[in-house]
Design an enzyme around this catalytic site. Structure first.
Site, PDB file in Angstrom:
ATOM      1  N   VAL A  74      -5.094  90.224   8.362  1.00 18.79           N
ATOM      2  CA  VAL A  74      -6.059  89.375   9.071  1.00 18.79           C
ATOM      3  C   VAL A  74      -7.078  88.735   8.144  1.00 18.79           C
ATOM      4  O   VAL A  74      -7.917  87.949   8.595  1.00 18.79           O
ATOM      5  CB  VAL A  74      -6.801  90.170  10.166  1.00 18.79           C
ATOM      6  N   LYS A  75      -7.029  89.036   6.848  1.00 18.85           N
ATOM      7  CA  LYS A  75      -8.004  88.481   5.918  1.00 18.85           C
ATOM      8  C   LYS A  75      -7.648  87.042   5.544  1.00 18.85           C
ATOM      9  O   LYS A  75      -6.584  86.530   5.878  1.00 18.85           O
ATOM     10  CB  LYS A  75      -8.093  89.364   4.669  1.00 18.85           C
ATOM     11  N   ASN A  76      -8.535  86.375   4.799  1.00 20.61           N
ATOM     12  CA  ASN A  76      -8.345  84.959   4.480  1.00 20.61           C
ATOM     13  C   ASN A  76      -7.119  84.704   3.634  1.00 20.61           C
ATOM     14  O   ASN A  76      -6.528  83.627   3.680  1.00 20.61           O
ATOM     15  CB  ASN A  76      -9.584  84.404   3.782  1.00 20.61           C
TER      16      ASN A  76
END
Length: 384
Positions: free
Chosen positions: A183-185
């Site tokens: 879910v991180k960038n």
């Protein structure tokens, strides 16, 4: 899950990422090897630091950072109550005591004034958490650390590509840990990175991630090796990154500026559409902050409906949301073992009851943002 469901986040994996993984599988080098080293070098260059050390999670990076800084039993580490529990957990894992300092109202980051009030002779480090990808007020935190001879070990799990006063997050404190969770960038599926300009700390983190050995697999088994054995300097951990993860990370890192720019575009559209909606407070980004827009966190104000019920209503419209985060001092373990109580951190507690993270990821389009905002307005109107 319905076809029109908009999740809180979704990774953007393209054909080049898949090709890098296939190339790695064909190479026969699956553990720490050439792609891991390339990924470390490119991440260090992006961040503007001397050293980047790949690990298998941000949690591992934070744990190793504490150990490298010599934090242990009898020490205290000051951090934010508004963070994922792993931030506090690693402090406990090294035998130290987590000390929480309340947050600022505007950006929900740890308050330097509250940090200063909680320093004791046992304080060994400050662990600021860059909330939602927005940098903490690092000049003030670094000044406090310098005056009290403390380490600054940053939790930058959500801050890949973020900046502070023109400097990259990752090049500010003594050690900084990043997450590459899906879910991180940017993602490697699982994994993380520790950055530093301190060679001594980098060497210790590098050794500890590999059982405490003085030699990694690349050095032992590559053709250039002339020393087929290794020695142990201290008992470490199996925390290293490996080439399959790094293969994904290489392509993701190249696209990180594109990802963050798309997030900024979507965030701007959210803010535009929420203008004139008094029940919604949009994120506050300070003038010194170059955010990566990891999250778009709004706050309810006189919405006529409790936050959790609001989330349930949005779900009926097929809108995914989340709350970042359940405060550390609300968890039963921390209440029972460290004496935290409700009322200890009034700003954190008040804002926790109002915050909602709305969907934000590069695969979204403006029409998706418009659909989310329409759903929010519909729920608000139903409870006006």
């Amino acid at each position: 899950m319905p076809d029109d469901f908009i999740p809180i986040a979704r990774p953007d994996i393209d054909d080049d990422d898949i090709a890098e993984v296939a190339d790695t599988l064909r190479s026969g080098w699956l553990t720490y090897g050439p792609k891991s080293q390339q990924f470390e070098a490119e991440f260090a260059s992006m961040t503007g630091v001397k050293h980047a050390i790949g690990v298998n999670s941000c949690t591992a990076g934070l744990h190793l950072s504490l150990l490298a800084a010599g934090v242990g039993p009898g020490d205290e580490v000051i951090t934010s109550p508004l963070t994922f529990a792993a931030t506090a957990n690693v402090i406990v894992h090294v035998g130290a005591t987590p000390v929480l300092a309340d947050i600022r109202y505007d950006d929900l980051n740890i308050d330097p004034e509250q940090i200063e009030r909680r320093i004791t002779p046992h304080t060994k480090a400050i662990m600021p958490v860059h909330y939602a990808g927005n940098s903490c007020p690092m000049d003030e935190i670094l000044d406090i650390a310098k005056r009290h001879n403390l380490y600054v070990l940053e939790d930058a799990a959500t801050a890949a590509g973020s900046g502070y006063k023109g400097r990259q997050v990752g090049a500010l404190g003594d050690l900084t840990s990043f997450s590459f969770y899906p879910v991180k960038n940017m993602t490697t599926g699982q994994g993380g990175m520790v950055t530093t300009n301190n060679t001594e700390l980098a060497d210790r983190v590098s050794s500890l991630r590999n059982h405490g050995l003085d030699s990694n697999a690349w050095k032992r088994y590559s053709a250039e090796n002339s020393r087929p054995f290794y020695t142990l300097s201290e008992p470490g951990f199996n925390y290293g990154m490996f080439d399959l993860l790094a293969a994904v990370g290489l392509g993701q890192l190249k696209r990180l500026p594109e990802f963050n720019a798309k997030r900024a575009q979507l965030a701007a559209r959210y803010t535009e559409l929420f203008a004139g909606v008094p029940q919604i407070e949009t994120p506050v980004i300070g003038p010194d902050i170059q955010t990566n827009w990891h999250l778009y966190v709004v706050r309810l104000r006189d919405a006529g409906i409790p936050r959790d019920d609001f989330i349930a209503e949005l779900r009926k419209h097929n809108i995914g949301t989340s709350v970042h985060y359940y405060p550390v001092h609300y968890h039963p373990y921390y209440r029972e073992n460290f004496g935290f109580q409700q009322g200890d951190y009034p700003i954190c507690e008040a804002e926790f009851e109002r915050i909602i993270s709305l969907p934000l990821f590069p695969l979204m389009e403006d029409e998706d943002v418009e659909r989310v905002v329409t759903a929010v307005k519909t729920v608000l109107n139903e409870h006006a």
